[in-house]
Design an enzyme around this catalytic site. Structure first.
Site, PDB file in Angstrom:
ATOM      1  N   GLY A 167      55.685  12.518   8.080  1.00  0.00           N
ATOM      2  CA  GLY A 167      56.775  12.397   9.038  1.00  0.00           C
ATOM      3  C   GLY A 167      56.344  12.712  10.460  1.00  0.00           C
ATOM      4  N   GLY A 168      57.342  12.994  11.310  1.00  0.00           N
ATOM      5  CA  GLY A 168      57.066  13.216  12.719  1.00  0.00           C
ATOM      6  C   GLY A 168      56.165  14.404  12.995  1.00  0.00           C
ATOM      7  N   SER A 227      69.168  25.576  16.168  1.00  0.00           N
ATOM      8  CA  SER A 227      67.924  25.767  16.913  1.00  0.00           C
ATOM      9  C   SER A 227      67.666  27.229  17.245  1.00  0.00           C
ATOM     10  CB  SER A 227      67.951  24.960  18.211  1.00  0.00           C
ATOM     11  OG  SER A 227      66.789  25.230  18.985  1.00  0.00           O
ATOM     12  N   LYS A 228      66.430  27.671  17.037  1.00  0.00           N
ATOM     13  CA  LYS A 228      66.011  29.030  17.392  1.00  0.00           C
ATOM     14  C   LYS A 228      65.477  29.114  18.819  1.00  0.00           C
ATOM     15  CE  LYS A 228      64.781  30.799  12.767  1.00  0.00           C
ATOM     16  NZ  LYS A 228      65.437  29.767  11.947  1.00  0.00           N
ATOM     17  N   SER A 229      65.388  27.981  19.501  1.00  0.00           N
ATOM     18  CA  SER A 229      64.795  27.983  20.845  1.00  0.00           C
ATOM     19  C   SER A 229      65.525  28.885  21.832  1.00  0.00           C
ATOM     20  CB  SER A 229      64.726  26.551  21.385  1.00  0.00           C
ATOM     21  OG  SER A 229      63.810  25.780  20.647  1.00  0.00           O
ATOM     22  N   ASP A 241      53.937  20.485  20.240  1.00  0.00           N
ATOM     23  CA  ASP A 241      53.783  20.783  18.816  1.00  0.00           C
ATOM     24  C   ASP A 241      52.319  20.916  18.425  1.00  0.00           C
ATOM     25  OD1 ASP A 241      56.474  20.906  18.118  1.00  0.00           O
ATOM     26  OD2 ASP A 241      56.616  18.768  17.711  1.00  0.00           O
ATOM     27  N   GLY A 288      55.837  29.020   9.236  1.00  0.00           N
ATOM     28  CA  GLY A 288      56.313  28.080  10.232  1.00  0.00           C
ATOM     29  C   GLY A 288      56.738  28.701  11.545  1.00  0.00           C
ATOM     30  N   LYS A 309      63.105  12.562  19.864  1.00  0.00           N
ATOM     31  CA  LYS A 309      61.708  12.748  20.282  1.00  0.00           C
ATOM     32  C   LYS A 309      61.004  11.440  20.649  1.00  0.00           C
ATOM     33  CE  LYS A 309      60.704  17.128  17.958  1.00  0.00           C
ATOM     34  NZ  LYS A 309      59.733  17.858  17.113  1.00  0.00           N
ATOM     35  N   THR A 323      64.700  18.001  20.296  1.00  0.00           N
ATOM     36  CA  THR A 323      64.600  17.980  18.849  1.00  0.00           C
ATOM     37  C   THR A 323      65.221  16.679  18.335  1.00  0.00           C
ATOM     38  OG1 THR A 323      65.006  19.272  16.836  1.00  0.00           O
ATOM     39  CG2 THR A 323      66.744  19.281  18.496  1.00  0.00           C
TER      40      THR A 323
END
Length: 285
Positions: free
Chosen positions: A132-133, A16-18, A105, A251, A68, A64
């Site tokens: 997808g999601g 994760s980049k969060s 999102d 992205g 979700k 993530t």
């Protein structure tokens, strides 16, 4: 922890980049708070939520995969947009200790399109690749912005079900993803007053995944090409789009945009977006 903190949860979570994004903003603003990551398994999710409820220093978490959807019944409230999309990616601990789920999102996806969407058009069309999601939030967001959505998936019936559930209006179309792989000689009309978007909302083109097969003869002149894949950041899809003369969005734009909404929920202040260039450099170094 003895001071305010938020975190991202999931399984796996190391990629994760969060933490880098939120940590960068906390540093720039001089806020005495932390942002970390926690590996939370599917079986461990209820205990995690029970454990953070009574922690006044815990401001919330980003969510993530694979949580979700499964986190939603564990919360006290779910924001209407998140309920409509059917997914929560941000949980906030309110002042009264209750937990509210949001989906950032949709807002994050729309952010780099804001200047285009602020213009008037007599027609807006978005070709969205994937069911997808991520596609759920994107379809909801684009239909709310007046776009006719052409949703392409390997299972067109699933694409139609998603449109019926999420897209406002009834002019939308479901199609087989393979339709866009072969060249077309379709003659597009004058697009000057139109907004055309082509969005890869699938994992195709991501490292370790098959490539996205898309022939740019399907892209009307002036289309904006958007790929939500972040690894690699400059996908073959985006490279081919630029070579064909199209404007592209990567992205990282959506990732930073959705994080910005979550950051304000967690820490009560907007992040310093004047440093987006520096943040991008840090994330891609």
């Amino acid at each position: 922890m003895s001071r305010r903190y938020a975190e991202v949860i999931g399984d796996p979570i190391a990629q994760s980049k969060s933490p880098a994004i939120h940590g960068f903003w906390l540093e720039k603003l001089g806020i005495e708070a932390d942002y970390g990551r926690s590996l939370v398994t599917a079986d461990g999710l209820p205990d995690y939520i029970a454990g953070v409820r009574g922690n006044a220093n815990w401001r919330g978490c980003n969510v993530t995969m694979p949580h979700k959807q499964t986190i939603m019944p564990l919360l006290d409230r779910v924001d209407p947009l998140a309920a409509r999309i059917g997914a929560v990616n941000t949980v906030v601990r309110e002042a009264d200790g209750t937990l509210t789920g949001y989906n950032t999102d949709a807002a994050g996806f729309l952010e780099p399109l804001a200047s285009s969407l602020a213009e008037k058009h007599y027609f807006r069309m978005a070709r969205v690749l994937g069911t997808g999601g991520a596609a759920r939030a994107i379809v909801a967001a684009l239909s709310d912005q007046g776009c006719v959505v052409v949703l392409a998936g390997r299972n067109p019936a699933k694409a139609q079900e998603l449109l019926d559930e999420l897209a406002r209006g009834n002019d939308h179309h479901a199609i087989d993803l393979a339709h866009f792989a072969d060249a077309t000689d379709f003659a597009f009309d004058d697009r000057e007053q139109c907004l055309d978007l082509i969005v890869n909302a699938s994992p195709l083109g991501m490292a370790g995944q098959p490539p996205l097969a898309f022939d740019f003869s399907h892209a009307p002149p002036g289309s904006v090409i958007y790929d939500i894949v972040t690894h690699p950041l400059d996908t073959d899809f985006l490279q081919c789009a630029r070579a064909a003369g199209f404007r592209t969005i990567d992205g990282l734009s959506m990732l930073i945009g959705q994080a910005a909404v979550a950051f304000e929920h967690f820490f009560g202040v907007a992040p310093p977006r004047d440093f987006d260039g520096e943040l991008r450099a840090r994330l891609t170094s």
